[in-house]
Design an enzyme around this catalytic site. Structure first.
Site, PDB file in Angstrom:
ATOM      1  CG  HIS A 187      -2.307  -0.437   0.932  1.00  0.00           C
ATOM      2  ND1 HIS A 187      -3.094  -1.099   1.838  1.00  0.00           N
ATOM      3  CD2 HIS A 187      -3.071  -0.299  -0.173  1.00  0.00           C
ATOM      4  CE1 HIS A 187      -4.281  -1.351   1.300  1.00  0.00           C
ATOM      5  NE2 HIS A 187      -4.290  -0.874   0.084  1.00  0.00           N
ATOM      6  NE  ARG A 282      -6.116  -8.750  -6.661  1.00  0.00           N
ATOM      7  CZ  ARG A 282      -6.057  -7.438  -6.852  1.00  0.00           C
ATOM      8  NH1 ARG A 282      -7.134  -6.686  -6.604  1.00  0.00           N
ATOM      9  NH2 ARG A 282      -4.958  -6.861  -7.285  1.00  0.00           N
ATOM     10  CD  GLU A 407      -1.205 -16.387 -11.453  1.00  0.00           C
ATOM     11  OE1 GLU A 407      -1.447 -15.824 -10.377  1.00  0.00           O
ATOM     12  OE2 GLU A 407      -1.822 -17.395 -11.859  1.00  0.00           O
ATOM     13  CG  ASP A 431       1.658 -14.961  -7.748  1.00  0.00           C
ATOM     14  OD1 ASP A 431       2.374 -14.921  -6.730  1.00  0.00           O
ATOM     15  OD2 ASP A 431       0.426 -15.119  -7.696  1.00  0.00           O
ATOM     16  NE  ARG A 441       2.576 -11.028  -4.336  1.00  0.00           N
ATOM     17  CZ  ARG A 441       1.375 -10.988  -4.924  1.00  0.00           C
ATOM     18  NH1 ARG A 441       0.939 -12.059  -5.568  1.00  0.00           N
ATOM     19  NH2 ARG A 441       0.650  -9.909  -4.903  1.00  0.00           N
ATOM     20  CB  CYS A 478      -3.972  -8.038 -14.256  1.00  0.00           C
ATOM     21  SG  CYS A 478      -3.607  -9.780 -13.966  1.00  0.00           S
TER      22      CYS A 478
END
Length: 544
Positions: A187, A282, A407, A431, A441, A478
């Site tokens: 964030h 999602r 991914e 990913d 990650r 994405c």
């Protein structure tokens, strides 16, 4: 003075320098003693404290806009969550714990569940820990940890920043952000870009660096000790971003600019930001707190709420991305020695196809109810045979357009064969980087390997872009790489046909594409591909 510098992951562009203000460390664990004399009265303190914390966050949200306001409202809702309050109250009554300790333990369990969910959900565990610390501080009668009042423009240095703290920052007072932890999808990174604040994360050793002033380069990731007597330098601002809402290069080559969403609130924010549609919806939110699989009707209603803001526009819905490293109770996963490489994503459906079929039925119904142009895609696909299996089931459910996520490196290397089996592919760069570089990650110590500017990752993306050109089918991105306005140009130059991102990045990426021709994008891509590390890749594209 001697030159000292550290490097991290550049996540928000711009250069700035000035005096350092350090953010206090998070609260430690509150004591489990003494036991309360009156457990019922002690438990009764938790609800009012939660309401006070929530009210403060809601007041802060009133002064914010866009993604920042959304995060603050979401965090406020977490603070007042009846499930969290009830769980903490029960710990006081059952285990005779002081209220601060009970809140700490209850919130810790919620955060652990999110962390176990992996990916996007794991990144939201930081929100819960922020709420925990604010509630504990309120119950202890002390000031909550976080950003202190800034008397003058300063460079903020922290171990990490809570989402609510980042959302509440004043760009006129914060010259730059530097954190020891975090990563390119945190964030802190997303909001720093939205606020126009230069930021570098995962700077190992920054907390031990004795510096009164720092110079921060959000383009290269370099953080240097600066002269504390030197003039303060603020990052240049570009003012309002002008973009006509159509994703295309300056010479008209179409590159759709789409939103990433995981809830109805996200969808509304993406629509208001001008996203042309949704490149990644999602669906995990519908399952996360469920002890049993949601019914088709429950799913249909939840999906419709997310799809409705995009009536008549394209939306790509990702089917359930869960499994061994993202445990859901009703899936009853077996123990695995290495769950990140186990039965997750589409692999769950090979053994439990009925779960996928019910979700596809719900998605098809939500498409009818909302009027959105819905496609579906499957996560964790490794081979063309898996892609074909999924596409057949999606079409049988009445969904005409089916694709898959790329991914896994094997899927990138066989993108041509996969595109022969499906209608489109979308690259989850977060990913794909994680699996390509064998770097978790979520782990700050290896965050530099997950930098989306890594040439090794860009070369895999070139393979995918070329497969899209050869087959005449779309290939989007994405992952968080799509949210970087300069990297977006490189992605377009590599042959990617759509870019999907969080709401704050939409306008900046759209404007960046609109100011650059396709030939210029291709030249930037070649320059980045010719380098050997992400710092060089950024520098090579900055020169043009």
């Amino acid at each position: 003075m001697p030159s000292e510098s550290l490097t991290g992951v550049a996540v928000s562009p711009g250069r700035a320098s000035g005096p350092v203000v350090r953010v206090a460390e998070p609260l430690g664990e509150p004591a489990s003693t003494p036991a309360p004399a009156d457990p019922a009265a002690e438990a009764a303190r938790i609800g009012p404290a939660a309401q006070i914390v929530a009210a403060r966050l809601e007041k802060l949200a009133e002064t914010a806009t866009g993604e920042a306001a959304t995060i603050l409202i979401t965090t406020a809702a977490m603070a007042a969550d009846p499930a969290l309050v009830s769980s903490a109250e029960q710990l006081v009554k059952d285990r005779n714990l002081p209220a601060p300790r009970a809140v700490h333990q209850a919130a810790g369990k919620f955060a652990d569940a999110l962390a176990a969910a992996g990916g996007y959900m794991a990144e939201r565990a930081r929100d819960v820990l922020d709420v925990r610390d604010r509630l504990v501080a309120e119950l202890l009668g002390i000031a909550p940890p976080g950003v202190p009042d800034l008397g003058s423009p300063s460079v903020l240095v922290a171990r990490d920043l809570a989402p609510a703290d980042t959302a509440g920052l004043d760009p006129d007072k914060v010259l730059a952000l530097v954190t020891e932890e975090g990563g390119p999808t945190s964030h802190t990174a997303i909001l720093a870009r939205a606020l126009g604040i230069p930021a570098v994360v995962a700077v190992r050793g920054i907390l031990a660096l004795d510096a009164q002033a720092l110079a921060v380069d959000g383009d290269t990731g370099v953080v240097e000790v600066a002269d504390p007597n030197a003039e303060v330098v603020a990052a240049a601002t570009t003012g309002a971003i002008e973009w006509d809402g159509t994703g295309a290069t300056a010479d008209g080559h179409r590159v759709k600019v789409l939103g990433n969403v995981g809830s109805a609130t996200d969808a509304q924010a993406a629509a208001e930001a001008g996203a042309e549609g949704v490149g990644l919806f999602r669906t995990e939110f519908c399952y996360l707190d469920a002890s049993a699989e949601p019914t088709v009707e429950e799913q249909r209603k939840a999906y419709t709420a997310v799809l409705t803001p995009f009536r008549g526009k394209p939306v790509i819905v990702r089917t359930l991305d869960a499994g061994a490293d993202k445990p859901l109770a009703f899936l009853e996963p077996d123990d695995e020695p290495n769950p990140a490489l186990g039965v997750r994503g589409l692999r769950v459906a090979f053994d439990r196809p009925e779960i996928l079929d019910r979700q596809l039925e719900a998605i098809a119904g939500a498409a009818q109810d909302s009027g959105a142009e819905v496609s579906v895609m499957a996560p964790m696909v490794a081979t063309a045979a898996e892609a074909a299996w999924f596409a057949e089931r999606a079409r049988a459910a009445g969904i005409a357009r089916a694709g898959v996520m790329i991914e896994i490196p094997a899927a990138a290397l066989t993108a041509r064969e996969i595109l022969d089996a499906v209608d489109f592919v979308s690259v989850g760069t977060n990913d794909l980087a994680q699996y390509t570089f064998a770097a978790d990650r979520q782990l700050g110590a290896v965050a530099k390997l997950n930098d989306p500017w890594q040439p090794g990752l860009l070369r895999l993306l070139k393979v995918i872009g070329q497969a899209a050109k050869d087959t005449g089918k779309p290939a989007g991105v994405c992952g968080e790489a799509a949210a970087d306005p300069r990297l977006a140009l490189v992605l377009a130059g590599l042959g990617l046909t759509s870019l999907s991102m969080n709401a704050p990045a939409v306008r900046a990426v759209g404007a960046s594409l609109a100011a650059t021709t396709l030939a210029e994008c291709e030249a930037l891509a070649e320059a980045a591909l010719a380098t050997s590390d992400p710092v060089e890749a950024r520098a090579a594209t900055a020169k043009r």
